[in-house]
Design a protein around this motif. Structure first.
Motif, PDB file in Angstrom:
ATOM      1  N   LYS A  23      -2.299   7.359   3.560  1.00 41.30           N
ATOM      2  CA  LYS A  23      -1.024   7.738   2.546  1.00 41.30           C
ATOM      3  C   LYS A  23      -0.899   6.466   1.641  1.00 41.30           C
ATOM      4  CE  LYS A  23       1.688  11.052   5.111  1.00 41.30           C
ATOM      5  NZ  LYS A  23       0.653  11.461   6.026  1.00 41.30           N
ATOM      6  N   THR A  24      -2.138   6.050   1.118  1.00 44.58           N
ATOM      7  CA  THR A  24      -1.893   4.866   0.226  1.00 44.58           C
ATOM      8  C   THR A  24      -2.106   5.397  -1.380  1.00 44.58           C
ATOM      9  OG1 THR A  24      -4.151   4.509   0.359  1.00 44.58           O
ATOM     10  CG2 THR A  24      -2.614   2.988   1.321  1.00 44.58           C
ATOM     11  N   ARG A  25      -1.601   4.724  -2.459  1.00 40.80           N
ATOM     12  CA  ARG A  25      -1.785   5.178  -3.818  1.00 40.80           C
ATOM     13  C   ARG A  25      -3.044   4.464  -4.544  1.00 40.80           C
ATOM     14  NH1 ARG A  25       2.257   8.624  -3.691  1.00 40.80           N
ATOM     15  NH2 ARG A  25       4.272   7.889  -3.324  1.00 40.80           N
ATOM     16  N   LEU A  26      -3.884   5.141  -5.421  1.00 40.69           N
ATOM     17  CA  LEU A  26      -4.749   4.323  -6.025  1.00 40.69           C
ATOM     18  C   LEU A  26      -4.473   4.626  -7.331  1.00 40.69           C
ATOM     19  CD1 LEU A  26      -7.951   6.356  -4.222  1.00 40.69           C
ATOM     20  CD2 LEU A  26      -7.116   4.237  -3.613  1.00 40.69           C
ATOM     21  N   GLU A  27      -5.102   3.533  -8.112  1.00 40.75           N
ATOM     22  CA  GLU A  27      -5.072   3.605  -9.592  1.00 40.75           C
ATOM     23  C   GLU A  27      -6.602   3.648 -10.024  1.00 40.75           C
ATOM     24  OE1 GLU A  27      -4.241   0.080 -11.574  1.00 40.75           O
ATOM     25  OE2 GLU A  27      -4.079   0.714 -13.466  1.00 40.75           O
ATOM     26  N   ALA A  41       3.303   2.267 -13.101  1.00 42.75           N
ATOM     27  CA  ALA A  41       3.712   2.558 -11.611  1.00 42.75           C
ATOM     28  C   ALA A  41       2.942   1.599 -10.822  1.00 42.75           C
ATOM     29  CB  ALA A  41       3.178   3.819 -11.301  1.00 42.75           C
ATOM     30  N   ALA A  42       3.264   1.368  -9.617  1.00 41.52           N
ATOM     31  CA  ALA A  42       2.741   0.286  -8.618  1.00 41.52           C
ATOM     32  C   ALA A  42       1.778   1.327  -7.878  1.00 41.52           C
ATOM     33  CB  ALA A  42       3.743  -0.239  -7.816  1.00 41.52           C
ATOM     34  N   TYR A  43       0.622   0.407  -7.532  1.00 41.76           N
ATOM     35  CA  TYR A  43      -0.592   1.070  -6.762  1.00 41.76           C
ATOM     36  C   TYR A  43      -0.907   0.304  -5.743  1.00 41.76           C
ATOM     37  CZ  TYR A  43      -0.245   4.193 -10.588  1.00 41.76           C
ATOM     38  OH  TYR A  43       0.111   5.215 -11.478  1.00 41.76           O
ATOM     39  N   ASP A  44      -1.620   0.785  -4.649  1.00 39.63           N
ATOM     40  CA  ASP A  44      -2.104  -0.185  -3.428  1.00 39.63           C
ATOM     41  C   ASP A  44      -3.337  -0.409  -3.678  1.00 39.63           C
ATOM     42  OD1 ASP A  44       0.184   0.576  -1.790  1.00 39.63           O
ATOM     43  OD2 ASP A  44      -0.659   2.551  -1.505  1.00 39.63           O
ATOM     44  N   ASP A 385      -3.406  17.381  -5.870  1.00 36.89           N
ATOM     45  CA  ASP A 385      -3.284  15.875  -5.259  1.00 36.89           C
ATOM     46  C   ASP A 385      -1.780  16.017  -4.359  1.00 36.89           C
ATOM     47  OD1 ASP A 385      -3.175  13.353  -4.515  1.00 36.89           O
ATOM     48  OD2 ASP A 385      -2.709  12.675  -6.746  1.00 36.89           O
ATOM     49  N   PRO A 386      -1.842  16.775  -3.268  1.00 32.74           N
ATOM     50  CA  PRO A 386      -0.374  16.844  -2.613  1.00 32.74           C
ATOM     51  C   PRO A 386       0.080  15.496  -2.195  1.00 32.74           C
ATOM     52  CG  PRO A 386      -2.067  17.643  -1.316  1.00 32.74           C
ATOM     53  CD  PRO A 386      -3.070  17.275  -2.693  1.00 32.74           C
ATOM     54  N   LEU A 387      -0.649  14.561  -1.827  1.00 35.60           N
ATOM     55  CA  LEU A 387      -0.062  13.443  -1.141  1.00 35.60           C
ATOM     56  C   LEU A 387       0.218  12.389  -2.371  1.00 35.60           C
ATOM     57  CD1 LEU A 387      -1.776  13.070   2.113  1.00 35.60           C
ATOM     58  CD2 LEU A 387       0.205  14.272   1.587  1.00 35.60           C
ATOM     59  N   GLY A 388      -0.149  12.666  -3.737  1.00 33.20           N
ATOM     60  CA  GLY A 388       0.255  11.762  -4.639  1.00 33.20           C
ATOM     61  C   GLY A 388      -0.638  10.400  -4.559  1.00 33.20           C
ATOM     62  N   VAL A 389      -2.085  10.969  -4.343  1.00 32.55           N
ATOM     63  CA  VAL A 389      -2.920   9.607  -4.120  1.00 32.55           C
ATOM     64  C   VAL A 389      -3.322   8.763  -5.404  1.00 32.55           C
ATOM     65  CG1 VAL A 389      -5.224   9.306  -3.237  1.00 32.55           C
ATOM     66  CG2 VAL A 389      -3.660  10.367  -1.800  1.00 32.55           C
ATOM     67  N   LEU A 390      -3.789   9.807  -6.332  1.00 32.30           N
ATOM     68  CA  LEU A 390      -4.066   9.581  -7.644  1.00 32.30           C
ATOM     69  C   LEU A 390      -3.265   9.226  -8.838  1.00 32.30           C
ATOM     70  CD1 LEU A 390      -7.059  12.184  -7.648  1.00 32.30           C
ATOM     71  CD2 LEU A 390      -7.359   9.911  -7.072  1.00 32.30           C
ATOM     72  N   ASN A 391      -3.279   7.742  -9.326  1.00 35.52           N
ATOM     73  CA  ASN A 391      -2.482   7.715 -10.492  1.00 35.52           C
ATOM     74  C   ASN A 391      -0.858   8.080 -10.289  1.00 35.52           C
ATOM     75  OD1 ASN A 391      -4.506   6.137 -11.332  1.00 35.52           O
ATOM     76  ND2 ASN A 391      -4.499   7.421 -13.486  1.00 35.52           N
ATOM     77  N   TYR A 392      -0.411   8.228  -9.272  1.00 40.39           N
ATOM     78  CA  TYR A 392       0.830   8.740  -8.921  1.00 40.39           C
ATOM     79  C   TYR A 392       1.966   8.113  -9.986  1.00 40.39           C
ATOM     80  CZ  TYR A 392       4.860  10.835  -6.438  1.00 40.39           C
ATOM     81  OH  TYR A 392       6.103  11.385  -6.084  1.00 40.39           O
ATOM     82  N   GLY A 393       2.837   8.872 -10.448  1.00 42.21           N
ATOM     83  CA  GLY A 393       3.881   8.480 -11.238  1.00 42.21           C
ATOM     84  C   GLY A 393       3.496   8.055 -12.735  1.00 42.21           C
ATOM     85  N   ARG A 394       2.197   8.265 -12.993  1.00 40.49           N
ATOM     86  CA  ARG A 394       1.694   7.818 -14.253  1.00 40.49           C
ATOM     87  C   ARG A 394       2.241   8.463 -15.345  1.00 40.49           C
ATOM     88  NH1 ARG A 394      -3.169   5.056 -15.731  1.00 40.49           N
ATOM     89  NH2 ARG A 394      -2.558   4.317 -17.912  1.00 40.49           N
TER      90      ARG A 394
END
Lengths: 399, 495
Positions: A23-27, A41-44, A385-394
């Motif tokens: 459950k991490t976020r990627l840019e 947005a902030a990414y892991d 992308d149900p968990l918002g892994v990719l560029n979430y919130g961009r």
């Protein structure tokens, strides 16, 4: 924050599946020239796809090029120029106004597709979204899928290529993509026609487009900008009309238009140089100010400009027959004013392209979505992308 | 063709459903007698027929929204229908679904020359858009052969093409905006008179979605200034391979003709019998190459194309000297389907696309399949963009011939995919090619498409049974299989 460098779809899949599990976020990033577009947005982790590069198959007589999404634009354009072809939508370079992430790197084709950026020829030839024929990708679910194809005419299944264009990497990470190419024009020429007001300029362009002389692009430069671009007609506004094609045709059309509308003409080389600067928003590049773009119906543009009470110190010019307005200003409330001006139109949007301060903290960089449209965007996002892994919130919160 | 099992509960509630619908639209807009519904039991793919549960013909967008909202709440399916000219069964009714006809939405709402667009209701015919603006020198470019009858809403649903899309694009490239009604009854506007919004391209996704994602209730179409002139070349070859290469040579020379059509020997002779267009009967392949634009440009390009086809081995070249002659060149091509209809009791029209350079391979494959199935095939192509329309000739009165023709057709489409092409270039998947989708797409490809469907229509109520060979419930599609995967080498620094 650590980087993950992907060399193929398997690497991308591994990275996305790991992100899903943790459950991490990627840019997602190739050369990074457009990473300042959209929300900060902030990414892991950064998923670096710049190594997924190279032209796989290019058959000029088929008018298709298959290549990897991380391929640098310079390489794409070199290959096209060698075959005397081009991408008709005239992909711009953002580095003149956004700076370079890496010295000398203009950005990748994937970045152009992800942001659906198109240049002056978009008015008559279409946008990036009109030239992506198909792709292979890994979704935010970590699953490989493809859509479209490598042929020009195809209605088999949903046209997911359209959705990928302008999705800012929020849905899937593409590797192989296929683009439609077209022959480059043999020559070009531009006409410079004067107008006393912005509104007269927009009307004049509409009149020129009601002739059969096939104008391809139309920009409007206020006098100070026209003077800086050596395109001054001495009027408050200068209209620049571009004609492209084979030489006898360009000569004939330019004679017809000049006899109807007057004005001077720029030869092929001068014309190309001017349109390159218009494409890359160079007239606004030098002042260290926020840059916004507004897309609206051309005939709405004068009303929109008139409604801004910053007219005195604002610098702007228009492309797409008036339907695309680039503007820069030091005034902190330009964004707020634009948003309310666009809301009064029937259709259109305003986007913050360059933020020299902290404007994004106060104003959403993309036109906010409301009601059913926002709900549908969230559902579309979740379907890839149900968990918002990719560029979430961009693009928007929750997307 | 197996359609989803009709929901008997819904069928049993038919009278109640019709009564409720009559509260939402004027009573005469609900048609439920068998005789009157007969007119709606098929579209252009007339081999398949089915009476709907009821037909509703709303008159306003609010009525569409009310009907869809009510059906959504009640779990009643909807099949949208424009003019009913789909060649793939996109508007084929279902026994347990309300057929939502857009025929009353037949008005052009606005002609806007300042922004070069027309705003129209979805039931307006394709050709009526051009008719509305041609006096002022404009036209609407996409020209599907059914343009006299097909509706612009249907054009959006099918992303319709035509003979001029090599130069001017398909519907999707000429559409600025739409208003849609979702299955939940919400009215949304996608796009508009501006270009390129900064959000997901839902306009692009709706185009060609075959009525599975929403109902189009208004369209904004881009119109173009009519080219000053158009001329055509009629070029014969004694070999289809040479004709195919000539097409590539023209494009390689940097010329994009307005249209580039090809016919094979059987099609040439059928068309010539029908239209007396002066086609060279002895030719194995015929190209019609049309150039449009300013007169000096067309004249210059005609000369260049003439030289190119000559070099490519053309056996005959005619160049139109008048508008009358240009129309005559087209008369044969445009009557190719009815002309073939005269030499055979029945025919199936296929619609695959291949990379253009595979044309000679494809011709050989078709000749051998023709022998294998014992059925003749006539070929007309949109050669410029590799879109094939093989017409398989058969006699439905001969037992087994229809099935044999369908198998032949499926083999042709399989070959298209094998050669790097696709199942359908412009006719759509519908029910016709639904079960062939797995040839082109993997299970994961199709599941991702269906997940998008779920975003628009979680209950699978809108036009189910079309496009996708297997229907998966949205909850099942949404389930995320989390792999045990960890970051590969999590301990290594990454740069």
């Amino acid at each position: 924050m650590s980087d993950i460098k992907a060399t193929d779809l398997r690497d991308v899949q591994d990275a996305i599946q790991a992100a899903v599990a943790a459950k991490t976020r990627l840019e997602v990033r190739a050369s990074g020239t457009k990473r300042h577009l959209g929300v900060a947005a902030a990414y892991d982790h950064v998923l670096d796809v710049s190594a997924m590069s190279g032209i796989i198959d290019y058959q000029p007589e088929e008018l298709v090029m298959t290549l990897r999404a991380g391929t640098p634009m310079d390489q794409v354009e070199k290959a096209l120029a060698d075959a005397r072809q081009m991408l008709a939508f005239e992909p711009p370079s953002m580095t003149k106004i956004l700076g370079e992430a890496t010295a000398g790197v203009r950005g990748s084709i994937g970045g152009i597709i992800a942001t659906n950026l198109s240049g002056p020829r978009r008015l008559t030839a279409g946008a990036a979204r009109d030239f992506l024929l198909g792709f292979e990708a890994i979704s935010g679910r970590g699953e490989q899928f493809k859509s479209g194809g490598k042929v020009m005419k195809n209605v088999t299944g949903y046209d997911l290529s359209k959705l990928m264009c302008g999705s800012y990497g929020t849905l899937a990470v593409m590797d192989e993509i296929t683009l439609k190419t077209i022959p480059a024009p043999e020559t070009s020429r531009s006409l410079l026609v004067g107008a006393d007001s912005f509104s007269e300029a927009v009307k004049l362009i509409a009149t020129i487009f009601a002739t059969p002389h096939e104008p391809g692009s139309a920009a409007i430069l206020p006098q100070p900008i026209a003077a800086g671009e050596q395109a001054d007609t001495g009027n408050a506004f200068t209209i620049v009309i571009r004609l492209e094609g084979i030489e006898p045709s360009v000569n004939d059309r330019s004679q017809h238009l000049q006899s109807g509308f007057g004005g001077e003409s720029l030869d092929d080389m001068a014309s190309q140089a001017l349109w390159l600067r218009i494409r890359d928003v160079q007239p606004l590049a030098e002042r260290p100010q926020d840059i916004w773009k507004v897309s609206c119906a051309p005939s709405d543009a004068p009303r929109l400009i008139d409604s801004l009470d910053l007219r005195q110190e604002m610098r702007f010019f228009a492309d797409w027959a008036g339907g695309l307005i680039w503007m820069s200003s030091a005034a902190p409330d330009l964004g707020a004013q634009l948003r309310s001006a666009v809301a009064r139109l029937n259709s259109g949007f305003a986007m913050l392209v360059r933020d020299v301060g902290a404007t994004k903290q106060k104003v959403a960089p993309l036109q906010p979505l409301t009601g059913g449209m926002f709900e549908l965007h969230k559902r579309v996002k979740a379907s890839f992308d149900p968990l918002g892994v990719l560029n979430y919130g961009r693009m928007h919160e929750g997307v | 063709m197996l359609m989803p099992d009709p929901d008997q509960n819904v069928i049993n509630r038919r009278d109640e459903i019709c009564a409720e619908l009559r509260k939402l639209v004027p009573a005469e807009c609900v048609i439920d007698s068998k005789e009157s519904m007969k007119a709606f039991d098929a579209d252009g793919l007339s081999a398949y027929r089915q009476l709907p549960l009821a037909v509703v013909l709303p008159e306003t967008v609010n009525q569409i929204a009310a009907v869809m909202k009510w059906c959504h709440q009640q779990g009643v399916k909807i099949v949208p229908r424009g003019a009913g000219t789909s060649l793939s069964g996109g508007a084929l009714p279902l026994a347990d679904a309300v057929l939502l006809g857009l025929g009353k939405f037949n008005r052009i709402l606005e002609v806007d020359y300042d922004n070069r667009c027309v705003v129209a209701q979805p039931g307006v015919t394709n050709l009526a858009i051009t008719h509305a603006v041609q006096a002022d020198g404009f036209y609407y470019a996409p020209d599907p052969s059914s343009q006299i009858a097909c509706s612009v809403g249907g054009n959006v649903a099918e992303n319709s093409g035509g003979v001029h899309c090599l130069k001017y694009g398909l519907t999707t490239n000429n559409l600025l905006g739409i208003e849609i009604v979702t299955m939940e009854g919400e009215i949304l506007r996608l796009g508009g008179k501006h270009l390129d919004a900064g959000d997901y391209d839902l306009l692009g996704i709706m185009t060609g979605s075959e009525g599975l994602l929403g109902v189009v209730s208004e369209v904004t179409l881009r119109i173009l200034q009519k080219p000053a002139t158009a001329r055509a070349l009629l070029v014969g070859f004694d070999d289809t391979g040479a004709a195919g290469r000539a097409v590539g040579d023209v494009i390689a020379a940097g010329i994009i003709p307005a249209g580039m059509e090809m016919m094979d020997g059987l099609a040439i002779n059928a068309a010539e019998d029908f239209a007396n267009a002066g086609y060279p009967r002895e030719a194995a392949a015929l190209l019609i190459i049309e150039l449009d634009g300013p007169e000096v440009e067309v004249d210059a390009l005609i000369d260049r194309v003439e030289a190119i086809v000559g070099k490519a081995g053309a056996t005959s070249v005619r160049i139109s000297q008048s508008e009358e002659e240009r129309n005559l060149f087209w008369a044969g091509r445009k009557s190719a389907f009815p002309a073939v209809g005269r030499i055979s009791p029945d025919y199936l029209c296929m619609d695959g696309t291949i990379p253009r350079r595979k044309l000679p391979d494809m011709m050989r494959r078709m000749a051998s399949l023709s022998q294998q199935y014992g059925l003749r095939v006539a070929n007309v192509f949109h050669a410029g963009d590799g879109n094939l329309h093989p017409l398989i000739l058969f006699d439905a009165n001969q037992p087994g011939e229809l099935e044999r023709a369908e198998e032949f057709g499926a083999d042709i489409l399989r070959s298209c995919v094998e050669m790097g092409g696709v199942l359908t270039g412009e006719h759509g998947v519908g029910v016709e090619k639904r079960d062939l989708m797995t040839i082109q797409f993997t299970e994961d490809d199709l599941k991702q498409q269906q997940r998008l469907k779920c975003a628009f229509d979680p209950g699978h109520l809108l036009n189910p049974g079309k496009v996708f060979p297997h229907l998966h419930r949205c909850a099942e599609l949404g389930r995320l299989h989390v792999h045990k995967g960890k970051m590969p080498h999590p301990d290594l620094p990454r740069f």
